[in-house]
Design a protein around this motif. Structure first.
Motif, PDB file in Angstrom:
ATOM      1  N   UNK A 123       0.830  -1.214   0.000  1.00  0.00           N
ATOM      2  CA  UNK A 123       0.000   0.000   0.000  1.00  0.00           C
ATOM      3  C   UNK A 123       0.859   1.257   0.000  1.00  0.00           C
ATOM      4  N   UNK A 124       1.911   1.247   0.808  1.00  0.00           N
ATOM      5  CA  UNK A 124       2.804   2.406   0.857  1.00  0.00           C
ATOM      6  C   UNK A 124       3.499   2.628  -0.482  1.00  0.00           C
ATOM      7  N   UNK A 125       3.900   1.541  -1.104  1.00  0.00           N
ATOM      8  CA  UNK A 125       4.579   1.674  -2.394  1.00  0.00           C
ATOM      9  C   UNK A 125       3.657   2.280  -3.445  1.00  0.00           C
ATOM     10  N   UNK A 126       2.438   1.771  -3.528  1.00  0.00           N
ATOM     11  CA  UNK A 126       1.538   2.222  -4.591  1.00  0.00           C
ATOM     12  C   UNK A 126       1.040   3.647  -4.378  1.00  0.00           C
ATOM     13  N   UNK A 127       1.091   4.140  -3.165  1.00  0.00           N
ATOM     14  CA  UNK A 127       0.682   5.528  -2.921  1.00  0.00           C
ATOM     15  C   UNK A 127       1.859   6.496  -2.961  1.00  0.00           C
ATOM     16  N   UNK A 128       3.068   5.984  -3.127  1.00  0.00           N
ATOM     17  CA  UNK A 128       4.259   6.839  -3.102  1.00  0.00           C
ATOM     18  C   UNK A 128       4.545   7.402  -4.486  1.00  0.00           C
ATOM     19  N   UNK A 129       5.300   8.491  -4.481  1.00  0.00           N
ATOM     20  CA  UNK A 129       5.738   9.127  -5.718  1.00  0.00           C
ATOM     21  C   UNK A 129       7.143   9.673  -5.511  1.00  0.00           C
ATOM     22  N   UNK A 130       7.807   9.995  -6.606  1.00  0.00           N
ATOM     23  CA  UNK A 130       9.117  10.621  -6.522  1.00  0.00           C
ATOM     24  C   UNK A 130      10.234   9.646  -6.188  1.00  0.00           C
ATOM     25  N   UNK A 131      11.289  10.184  -5.587  1.00  0.00           N
ATOM     26  CA  UNK A 131      12.486   9.406  -5.287  1.00  0.00           C
ATOM     27  C   UNK A 131      12.214   8.310  -4.268  1.00  0.00           C
ATOM     28  N   UNK A 132      11.266   8.550  -3.374  1.00  0.00           N
ATOM     29  CA  UNK A 132      10.948   7.568  -2.334  1.00  0.00           C
ATOM     30  C   UNK A 132      10.370   6.281  -2.914  1.00  0.00           C
ATOM     31  N   UNK A 133       9.801   6.368  -4.088  1.00  0.00           N
ATOM     32  CA  UNK A 133       9.072   5.236  -4.662  1.00  0.00           C
ATOM     33  C   UNK A 133       9.962   4.014  -4.893  1.00  0.00           C
ATOM     34  N   UNK A 134      11.171   4.229  -5.392  1.00  0.00           N
ATOM     35  CA  UNK A 134      12.028   3.084  -5.687  1.00  0.00           C
ATOM     36  C   UNK A 134      12.476   2.372  -4.410  1.00  0.00           C
ATOM     37  N   UNK A 135      12.609   3.116  -3.320  1.00  0.00           N
ATOM     38  CA  UNK A 135      12.983   2.475  -2.058  1.00  0.00           C
ATOM     39  C   UNK A 135      11.817   1.684  -1.475  1.00  0.00           C
ATOM     40  N   UNK A 136      10.616   2.203  -1.643  1.00  0.00           N
ATOM     41  CA  UNK A 136       9.446   1.469  -1.169  1.00  0.00           C
ATOM     42  C   UNK A 136       9.171   0.249  -2.048  1.00  0.00           C
ATOM     43  N   UNK A 137       9.563   0.316  -3.316  1.00  0.00           N
ATOM     44  CA  UNK A 137       9.438  -0.872  -4.169  1.00  0.00           C
ATOM     45  C   UNK A 137      10.375  -1.966  -3.672  1.00  0.00           C
ATOM     46  N   UNK A 138      11.573  -1.562  -3.300  1.00  0.00           N
ATOM     47  CA  UNK A 138      12.518  -2.526  -2.723  1.00  0.00           C
ATOM     48  C   UNK A 138      11.951  -3.109  -1.426  1.00  0.00           C
ATOM     49  N   UNK A 139      11.346  -2.272  -0.594  1.00  0.00           N
ATOM     50  CA  UNK A 139      10.752  -2.754   0.654  1.00  0.00           C
ATOM     51  C   UNK A 139       9.592  -3.712   0.370  1.00  0.00           C
ATOM     52  N   UNK A 140       8.836  -3.436  -0.679  1.00  0.00           N
ATOM     53  CA  UNK A 140       7.719  -4.301  -1.062  1.00  0.00           C
ATOM     54  C   UNK A 140       8.222  -5.691  -1.440  1.00  0.00           C
ATOM     55  N   UNK A 141       9.209  -5.750  -2.318  1.00  0.00           N
ATOM     56  CA  UNK A 141       9.777  -7.037  -2.720  1.00  0.00           C
ATOM     57  C   UNK A 141      10.410  -7.767  -1.530  1.00  0.00           C
ATOM     58  N   UNK A 142      11.102  -7.021  -0.689  1.00  0.00           N
ATOM     59  CA  UNK A 142      11.761  -7.638   0.463  1.00  0.00           C
ATOM     60  C   UNK A 142      10.740  -8.208   1.440  1.00  0.00           C
ATOM     61  N   UNK A 143       9.618  -7.521   1.603  1.00  0.00           N
ATOM     62  CA  UNK A 143       8.582  -8.014   2.511  1.00  0.00           C
ATOM     63  C   UNK A 143       7.929  -9.276   1.957  1.00  0.00           C
ATOM     64  N   UNK A 144       7.750  -9.335   0.644  1.00  0.00           N
ATOM     65  CA  UNK A 144       7.206 -10.548   0.027  1.00  0.00           C
ATOM     66  C   UNK A 144       8.158 -11.722   0.246  1.00  0.00           C
ATOM     67  N   UNK A 145       9.451 -11.473   0.042  1.00  0.00           N
ATOM     68  CA  UNK A 145      10.442 -12.530   0.261  1.00  0.00           C
ATOM     69  C   UNK A 145      10.458 -12.969   1.720  1.00  0.00           C
TER      70      UNK A 145
END
Length: 250
Positions: A123-145
């Motif tokens: 949810x945080x990743x999909x609502x994010x924008x800008x530079x923060x977005x790529x870090x939240x994408x990494x957090x999303x993948x890491x949480x799935x793993x």
């Protein structure tokens, strides 16, 4: 003619048993020069050693193996507000599944909490924008793993300790690889239990279909990044697969 005493000492005694006459050095001129050079070189501070070490560490880090490098992923799954809303809404089922997961022991509790983390990170990743977005994408993948790692541990407590330790260390760098390995472990465990426990056959069949559909949607989302709502559909297929996995923990 009188005999004049030679003021120089006899060379025969010089150097015997450590005898030294005043006014004469034990070292030759060359040795004295060498000694002075060595003393001056060692007394000077070793400038640049710290910077050289830092440069060496930077080079080693730049040439580290691919498995220790962060993932690179697409960030184009929220092309408009409608798709963002769909992606956030379809992330919520993971939180619900985490709340409904049986918490019989520490391993199952960790898995349940990791599912809640998956929903929040997504949810945080999909609502994010800008530079923060790529870090939240990494957090999303890491949480799935992390959730797949916790699930395989909850299903098979006898997993090799080395495998679990290596997977934990690789989580920040290669979450997709960790997800693939532990998803495979889970699939094998699910198939074995379904073959000996008839009550799990229906859940396993549904799990196989949702896994195939989820895999196809995941690939399609990467191949056709401009197609809207593919990512949200993948969320739903993945949530269905997770729900069937929870049957093994009941």
């Amino acid at each position: 003619m009188g005999v004049q005493d030679d003021p120089r000492p006899s060379g025969g005694l010089n150097g015997l048993y450590g005898v030294q006459f005043s006014g004469q050095s034990l070292y030759s001129d060359d040795e004295a020069v060498k000694t002075s050079i060595m003393d001056s070189s060692t007394s000077e501070p070793l400038e640049g050693v710290g910077s050289s070490r830092r440069l060496l560490i930077q080079r080693l880090w730049q040439h580290r193996p691919p498995c220790l490098k962060p993932i690179h992923c697409s960030l184009s799954c929220d092309k408009h507000v409608g798709e963002t809303i769909a992606n956030v809404v379809t992330s919520l089922p993971f939180i619900v599944l985490g709340l409904q997961t049986p918490r019989k022991n520490l391993n199952t509790s960790l898995y349940a909490n990791s599912l809640i983390g998956v929903g929040i990170a997504s949810s945080l990743y999909h609502t994010s924008r800008g530079e923060l977005r790529k870090y939240l994408r990494w957090a999303d993948y890491t949480m799935i793993a992390t959730s797949t790692l916790c699930l395989s541990r909850a299903l098979r407590d006898e997993n090799p300790k080395f495998l679990m330790a290596a997977s934990t260390l690789l989580l920040p760098f290669q979450p997709l690889m960790v997800s693939a390995v532990h998803t495979g472990i889970m699939e094998v465990s699910f198939a074995k239990r379904a073959s000996i426990e008839p009550e799990l056959k229906t859940a396993h069949n549904l799990h196989k279909m949702s896994s195939l559909l989820g895999g196809a949607l995941f690939i399609a989302d990467d191949v056709f990044p401009q197609t809207s709502y593919l990512h949200a559909a993948w969320h739903l297929a993945a949530a269905l697969g997770v729900g069937t996995c929870n049957k093994m923990l009941e």
